[in-house]
Every structure is written in structure tokens, then in C-alpha cells.
Design a protein around this motif. Structure first.
Motif, PDB file in Angstrom:
ATOM      1  N   SER A  16       0.849  -1.200   0.000  1.00 22.09           N
ATOM      2  CA  SER A  16       0.000   0.000   0.000  1.00 22.09           C
ATOM      3  C   SER A  16       0.882   1.247   0.000  1.00 22.09           C
ATOM      4  CB  SER A  16      -0.866   0.002   1.266  1.00 22.09           C
ATOM      5  OG  SER A  16      -0.049   0.011   2.422  1.00 22.09           O
ATOM      6  N   ASN A  17       0.293   2.372  -0.360  1.00 19.83           N
ATOM      7  CA  ASN A  17       0.974   3.671  -0.231  1.00 19.83           C
ATOM      8  C   ASN A  17       0.561   4.298   1.093  1.00 19.83           C
ATOM      9  OD1 ASN A  17       0.452   3.652  -3.602  1.00 19.83           O
ATOM     10  ND2 ASN A  17       2.496   4.063  -2.842  1.00 19.83           N
ATOM     11  N   VAL A  18       1.425   5.160   1.629  1.00 24.26           N
ATOM     12  CA  VAL A  18       1.178   5.748   2.951  1.00 24.26           C
ATOM     13  C   VAL A  18       1.091   7.271   2.843  1.00 24.26           C
ATOM     14  CG1 VAL A  18       2.104   6.032   5.299  1.00 24.26           C
ATOM     15  CG2 VAL A  18       2.311   3.836   4.145  1.00 24.26           C
ATOM     16  N   PHE A  19       0.122   7.842   3.547  1.00 25.09           N
ATOM     17  CA  PHE A  19      -0.115   9.287   3.555  1.00 25.09           C
ATOM     18  C   PHE A  19      -0.119   9.794   4.988  1.00 25.09           C
ATOM     19  CE2 PHE A  19      -2.105   9.819  -0.766  1.00 25.09           C
ATOM     20  CZ  PHE A  19      -2.162   8.476  -1.107  1.00 25.09           C
ATOM     21  N   ILE A  20       0.361  11.028   5.183  1.00 28.32           N
ATOM     22  CA  ILE A  20       0.187  11.686   6.486  1.00 28.32           C
ATOM     23  C   ILE A  20      -0.555  13.010   6.261  1.00 28.32           C
ATOM     24  CG2 ILE A  20       2.236  10.674   7.585  1.00 28.32           C
ATOM     25  CD1 ILE A  20       3.663  13.390   7.155  1.00 28.32           C
ATOM     26  N   LYS A  66      -0.481  16.828   7.793  1.00 20.80           N
ATOM     27  CA  LYS A  66       0.304  17.739   8.628  1.00 20.80           C
ATOM     28  C   LYS A  66      -0.179  19.159   8.356  1.00 20.80           C
ATOM     29  CE  LYS A  66       5.128  19.014   9.409  1.00 20.80           C
ATOM     30  NZ  LYS A  66       6.523  18.779   9.023  1.00 20.80           N
ATOM     31  N   ASN A  67      -0.565  19.864   9.381  1.00 19.23           N
ATOM     32  CA  ASN A  67      -1.145  21.210   9.228  1.00 19.23           C
ATOM     33  C   ASN A  67      -2.251  21.238   8.168  1.00 19.23           C
ATOM     34  OD1 ASN A  67       0.833  22.094  11.049  1.00 19.23           O
ATOM     35  ND2 ASN A  67       2.293  22.446   9.375  1.00 19.23           N
ATOM     36  N   GLY A  68      -3.085  20.226   8.166  1.00 20.97           N
ATOM     37  CA  GLY A  68      -4.208  20.168   7.227  1.00 20.97           C
ATOM     38  C   GLY A  68      -3.823  19.836   5.794  1.00 20.97           C
ATOM     39  N   GLU A  69      -2.540  19.497   5.608  1.00 24.09           N
ATOM     40  CA  GLU A  69      -2.049  19.203   4.256  1.00 24.09           C
ATOM     41  C   GLU A  69      -1.752  17.697   4.126  1.00 24.09           C
ATOM     42  OE1 GLU A  69       0.954  21.741   1.403  1.00 24.09           O
ATOM     43  OE2 GLU A  69       1.365  21.620   3.539  1.00 24.09           O
ATOM     44  N   VAL A  70      -2.124  17.130   2.978  1.00 21.86           N
ATOM     45  CA  VAL A  70      -1.877  15.702   2.738  1.00 21.86           C
ATOM     46  C   VAL A  70      -0.483  15.540   2.133  1.00 21.86           C
ATOM     47  CG1 VAL A  70      -2.641  13.680   1.428  1.00 21.86           C
ATOM     48  CG2 VAL A  70      -4.342  15.233   2.412  1.00 21.86           C
ATOM     49  N   ILE A  71       0.327  14.664   2.737  1.00 26.59           N
ATOM     50  CA  ILE A  71       1.694  14.446   2.230  1.00 26.59           C
ATOM     51  C   ILE A  71       1.904  12.961   1.952  1.00 26.59           C
ATOM     52  CG2 ILE A  71       4.174  14.757   2.710  1.00 26.59           C
ATOM     53  CD1 ILE A  71       3.327  16.934   4.768  1.00 26.59           C
ATOM     54  N   THR A  72       2.454  12.659   0.776  1.00 23.49           N
ATOM     55  CA  THR A  72       2.769  11.266   0.424  1.00 23.49           C
ATOM     56  C   THR A  72       4.028  11.235  -0.442  1.00 23.49           C
ATOM     57  OG1 THR A  72       1.834   9.191  -0.435  1.00 23.49           O
ATOM     58  CG2 THR A  72       1.248  11.211  -1.637  1.00 23.49           C
ATOM     59  N   HIS A  73       4.762  10.138  -0.350  1.00 19.53           N
ATOM     60  CA  HIS A  73       6.047   9.990  -1.069  1.00 19.53           C
ATOM     61  C   HIS A  73       5.863  10.249  -2.566  1.00 19.53           C
ATOM     62  CE1 HIS A  73       9.836   8.188  -2.368  1.00 19.53           C
ATOM     63  NE2 HIS A  73      10.196   8.077  -1.104  1.00 19.53           N
ATOM     64  N   GLU A  74       6.773  10.953  -3.176  1.00 17.80           N
ATOM     65  CA  GLU A  74       6.689  11.175  -4.621  1.00 17.80           C
ATOM     66  C   GLU A  74       6.833   9.829  -5.345  1.00 17.80           C
ATOM     67  OE1 GLU A  74       9.156  11.992  -2.585  1.00 17.80           O
ATOM     68  OE2 GLU A  74      11.053  12.379  -3.616  1.00 17.80           O
ATOM     69  N   GLU A 113      -0.982  14.496  12.213  1.00 17.65           N
ATOM     70  CA  GLU A 113      -2.343  14.640  12.751  1.00 17.65           C
ATOM     71  C   GLU A 113      -3.175  13.410  12.395  1.00 17.65           C
ATOM     72  OE1 GLU A 113      -3.148  18.278  10.613  1.00 17.65           O
ATOM     73  OE2 GLU A 113      -1.382  19.103  11.606  1.00 17.65           O
ATOM     74  N   GLU A 114      -2.987  12.934  11.164  1.00 12.39           N
ATOM     75  CA  GLU A 114      -3.692  11.744  10.686  1.00 12.39           C
ATOM     76  C   GLU A 114      -2.731  10.949   9.810  1.00 12.39           C
ATOM     77  OE1 GLU A 114      -7.478  12.616   8.715  1.00 12.39           O
ATOM     78  OE2 GLU A 114      -7.550  14.546   9.761  1.00 12.39           O
ATOM     79  N   VAL A 115      -2.945   9.643   9.750  1.00  9.95           N
ATOM     80  CA  VAL A 115      -2.168   8.791   8.845  1.00  9.95           C
ATOM     81  C   VAL A 115      -3.153   7.820   8.181  1.00  9.95           C
ATOM     82  CG1 VAL A 115      -0.217   7.190   8.617  1.00  9.95           C
ATOM     83  CG2 VAL A 115      -0.189   8.907  10.444  1.00  9.95           C
ATOM     84  N   PHE A 116      -2.985   7.577   6.890  1.00 11.00           N
ATOM     85  CA  PHE A 116      -3.798   6.545   6.231  1.00 11.00           C
ATOM     86  C   PHE A 116      -3.001   5.879   5.124  1.00 11.00           C
ATOM     87  CE2 PHE A 116      -4.957   8.912   2.352  1.00 11.00           C
ATOM     88  CZ  PHE A 116      -4.869  10.236   2.757  1.00 11.00           C
ATOM     89  N   VAL A 154      -9.212   3.900   0.922  1.00  8.59           N
ATOM     90  CA  VAL A 154      -8.592   4.832   1.871  1.00  8.59           C
ATOM     91  C   VAL A 154      -8.748   4.223   3.262  1.00  8.59           C
ATOM     92  CG1 VAL A 154      -8.674   7.156   2.858  1.00  8.59           C
ATOM     93  CG2 VAL A 154      -9.210   6.811   0.426  1.00  8.59           C
ATOM     94  N   MET A 155      -7.663   3.723   3.819  1.00  6.21           N
ATOM     95  CA  MET A 155      -7.718   2.977   5.081  1.00  6.21           C
ATOM     96  C   MET A 155      -7.049   3.762   6.212  1.00  6.21           C
ATOM     97  SD  MET A 155      -8.613   0.111   6.484  1.00  6.21           S
ATOM     98  CE  MET A 155      -8.838  -1.187   5.276  1.00  6.21           C
ATOM     99  N   PRO A 156      -7.816   4.182   7.226  1.00  6.21           N
ATOM    100  CA  PRO A 156      -7.219   4.945   8.329  1.00  6.21           C
ATOM    101  C   PRO A 156      -6.216   4.100   9.128  1.00  6.21           C
ATOM    102  CG  PRO A 156      -9.638   4.956   8.419  1.00  6.21           C
ATOM    103  CD  PRO A 156      -9.246   3.940   7.406  1.00  6.21           C
ATOM    104  N   ILE A 157      -5.107   4.711   9.498  1.00  9.19           N
ATOM    105  CA  ILE A 157      -4.137   4.068  10.390  1.00  9.19           C
ATOM    106  C   ILE A 157      -4.305   4.711  11.762  1.00  9.19           C
ATOM    107  CG2 ILE A 157      -1.662   3.815  10.912  1.00  9.19           C
ATOM    108  CD1 ILE A 157      -1.163   3.602   7.883  1.00  9.19           C
ATOM    109  N   ILE A 158      -4.583   3.884  12.777  1.00  5.81           N
ATOM    110  CA  ILE A 158      -4.847   4.450  14.115  1.00  5.81           C
ATOM    111  C   ILE A 158      -3.748   4.118  15.126  1.00  5.81           C
ATOM    112  CG2 ILE A 158      -7.369   4.652  13.898  1.00  5.81           C
ATOM    113  CD1 ILE A 158      -7.358   1.887  15.517  1.00  5.81           C
ATOM    114  N   GLU A 159      -2.782   3.304  14.708  1.00  4.64           N
ATOM    115  CA  GLU A 159      -1.683   2.974  15.626  1.00  4.64           C
ATOM    116  C   GLU A 159      -0.426   2.621  14.836  1.00  4.64           C
ATOM    117  OE1 GLU A 159      -3.043   0.554  19.125  1.00  4.64           O
ATOM    118  OE2 GLU A 159      -1.101  -0.437  18.824  1.00  4.64           O
ATOM    119  N   ILE A 160       0.723   3.106  15.304  1.00  2.67           N
ATOM    120  CA  ILE A 160       2.009   2.760  14.679  1.00  2.67           C
ATOM    121  C   ILE A 160       2.963   2.328  15.784  1.00  2.67           C
ATOM    122  CG2 ILE A 160       3.941   3.582  13.271  1.00  2.67           C
ATOM    123  CD1 ILE A 160       2.040   5.826  12.238  1.00  2.67           C
ATOM    124  N   ASP A 161       3.430   1.083  15.709  1.00  2.46           N
ATOM    125  CA  ASP A 161       4.328   0.535  16.740  1.00  2.46           C
ATOM    126  C   ASP A 161       3.768   0.775  18.153  1.00  2.46           C
ATOM    127  OD1 ASP A 161       6.218  -0.794  15.291  1.00  2.46           O
ATOM    128  OD2 ASP A 161       7.741   0.779  15.381  1.00  2.46           O
TER     129      ASP A 161
END
Ligand code: DCS
Length: 289
Positions: free
Chosen positions: A182-186, A188-196, A235-238, A246-253
Motif C-alpha cells: 500500500s501507499n502511505v499518507f500523512i 500535517k497542518n491540514g495538508e496531505v503528504i505522500t512519497h513522490e 495529525e492523521e495517517v492513512f 482509503v484505510m485509516p491508520i490508528i496505531e504505529i508501533d
């Protein structure tokens, strides 16, 4: 009765067999695609065909079919298998030849296989969100090719599964790349960021749909590398994939994201994504919202 597509023929799935010297079986010398089916229709099929041909071309496998011909065969397979919700798995290998690392000389026909899998939308996980772990990305440097060689991805996913988690988020040193499938998104400050989309990740088709939905709906987006620190402070990760949407991530490690519930922007994107499915494939029965 279930059917499969093997080298241009639709045959009984139980009859679909490959030779022990198929290079896919021996070397993982091939590429694949997974296409989502809703209401018996292929979602984003053109993009999947485009990526399938591009992956094959990048390892010098050439198809004996055109994209429209392949699309027609896949449509026929769907009808024959009477599939409403699920996936089409398809792969092409370099073909059958005496075992040798060097590509076979002379004319070897690539082995093309496709079959269908029934799979409902993962609505429960999409509503509650999923847990993940972090793991070092140990893959090669051509992750943009959807290669059959998935051992590092399997090891990562297995590690997640053993810890009761849904997915493993991979990172190269401090830089987050993507999930095991899957691809991962965060956010941050209301902005969606994902690896190019470069050689370090797969250019996800779901990712591209999400990015388009963001720009259409005035949600700011950045396609750039982000770090483990940024992931940790997000703030959010999916995550996104053809199967998980679009799958929400609610826990990391073991550490909660957004207090352990799916965030508002993630929910908004789930909603927009669902509408996009309905636009392309018709009204859905089971819905998330
Ligand atoms: N990254 C990797 C490494 C993947 O394997 C996948 C999909 C994605 C991202 C997401 O791409 P799509 O949005 O185009 O699906 N992997 C397929 C797989 O192996 N099973 O399901 C999807």
C-alpha cells in the motif's frame, strides 16, 4: 464453475496449470496487477493496463496482445465468473525455457494468466482504522516495477501480522517509503503528504485517484519524502491500495495516531473515494458512510 484466462484462452480454473520451467515459477521473472471490481465492473482499468504494460516493458517482456484486446478478455472473464465484488489478479511471465539466468534467446511466448477472486470491501477496518508497525525497507531500487518478486514485502507483512497488525510501514533510514502492499499518507497542518512516485515506491493507482480528488476538492497536497519524525507527529495517517481504498491508520508501533480514531480528513477522502467508485462503477450496496 470458475474460469481463468491463460494465454488468451478462457478455460476452467482447475485446468490452468503452468510448466515447472516457467520463469515466473523459478525466478519470479514477471510482473502483475490487481484490479478492483465493483458491481461487476473494473475500477480504473485503463490505469492498471497502462501500468501492467509499462512494468512488463521495463523488464523487456512484450505482450502478444494490445491493451484493448486484453481488456476485452478480462471483461469476458468477469462475465463468465459472474463476479460482482472482488478483484482480478493477472500476471505475465517471460515464459517457459530451460533454467538459465540469461533471458532465453529465440521466440519464447510470455505466459499470461488472469483469474478472479471474490472479496468484499473491508468496511469494518475502513470504519475503525487499522494498526501498523514500522520496518526497514529492504527492497531493491526499482520498486516502481510491479514485479512478482515480493519476498521483502511478504517478510514485512508477515512481521506485521505476527504482531496483530494490518500493515507494515517501510522506511529507508529516516525516510518513509510505503507499506508492504500500500501507499502511505500523512496529514500535517491540514495538508496531505505522500512519497513522490519515483523508483523507491509503486506509483499506486489508488494514490493517484486520491491526489486527483484532493486537487478537485481544494485539499492541499505535497508529493515529497517525509520522515519518521513527521510520521510520528502527524495529525492523521492513512494508507491506500486497490483492495483497501482509503484505510485509516490508528496505531504505529503501539503508539496511537489521532487518539486512536480515524481523522476528519481521512473520513472526507473515504467519502470522496466512495463517490468516485460510484461514478465509475454504479451505486454501491454496502457503504462506509
Ligand atoms: N505499494 C505496493 C508495494 C503495492 O504492492 C501496492 C498494491 C500499492 C502500493 C498500491 O497500489 P494500487 O493503489 O495501485 O493498488 N499491491 C497489490 C497487491 O499486491 N495486492 O493488492 C494490491
Amino acid at each position: 464453475m470458475e474460469f481463468a484466462l491463460l494465454n488468451g484462452d478462457i478455460i476452467q480454473r482447475s485446468e490452468a496449470k503452468v510448466d515447472v520451467e516457467d520463469r515466473g515459477y523459478q525466478f519470479g521473472d514477471g510482473v502483475y496487477e490487481v484490479i478492483r471490481i465493483y458491481n461487476g465492473k473494473m475500477f480504473t482499468v485503463e490505469q492498471h493496463l497502462e501500468r501492467f504494460f509499462k512494468s512488463a516493458e521495463s523488464i523487456a517482456i512484450s505482450f502478444p496482445y494490445t491493451k484493448p484486446q486484453l481488456k476485452e478478455m478480462l471483461e469476458e472473464l468477469l462475465v463468465k465468473n459472474n463476479l460482482a465484488t472482488g478483484t482480478i489478479y493477472m500476471q505475465v511471465t517471460r515464459g517457459i525455457a530451460p533454467r538459465n539466468h540469461v533471458f532465453p534467446t529465440g521466440k519464447v511466448t510470455p505466459t499470461l494468466l488472469a483469474y478472479t477472486i471474490k472479496a468484499e470491501r473491508p468496511l469494518e477496518n475502513m470504519k475503525s482504522g487499522v494498526k501498523t508497525i514500522l520496518t526497514e525497507d529492504i527492497r531493491w531500487l526499482r520498486c516502481d516495477i510491479k514485479s512478482l518478486n515480493l519476498l521483502p514485502n511478504l517478510l514485512a507483512k508477515q512481521k506485521a501480522s505476527e504482531q496483530g497488525c494490518f500493515e507494515a510501514i517501510q522506511h529507508r533510514g529516516q525516510d518513509v517509503t510505503e507499506g508492504s502492499l500500500s501507499n502511505v499518507f500523512i496529514v500535517k497542518n491540514g495538508e496531505v503528504i505522500t512519497h513522490e512516485s519515483n523508483h523507491l515506491i509503486l506509483k499506486g493507482i489508488t494514490k493517484d485517484v486520491i491526489l486527483k480528488l484532493c486537487s478537485k476538492n481544494h485539499i492541499p497536497v505535497q508529493e515529497r519524502t517525509f520522515t519518521l519524525t513527521e510520521l510520528n507527529e502527524a495529525e492523521e495517517v492513512f494508507l491506500s491500495s486497490s483492495i483497501s481504498e482509503v484505510m485509516p491508520i490508528i496505531e504505529i508501533d503501539g503508539k496511537k495516531v489521532n487518539a486512536g480514531i480515524p481523522g476528519p480528513l481521512t473520513l472526507k477522502l473515504q467519502n470522496l473515494f466512495e463517490k468516485e467508485i460510484e461514478k465509475q462503477c454504479g451505486v454501491l450496496v454496502g457503504k462506509i458512510i
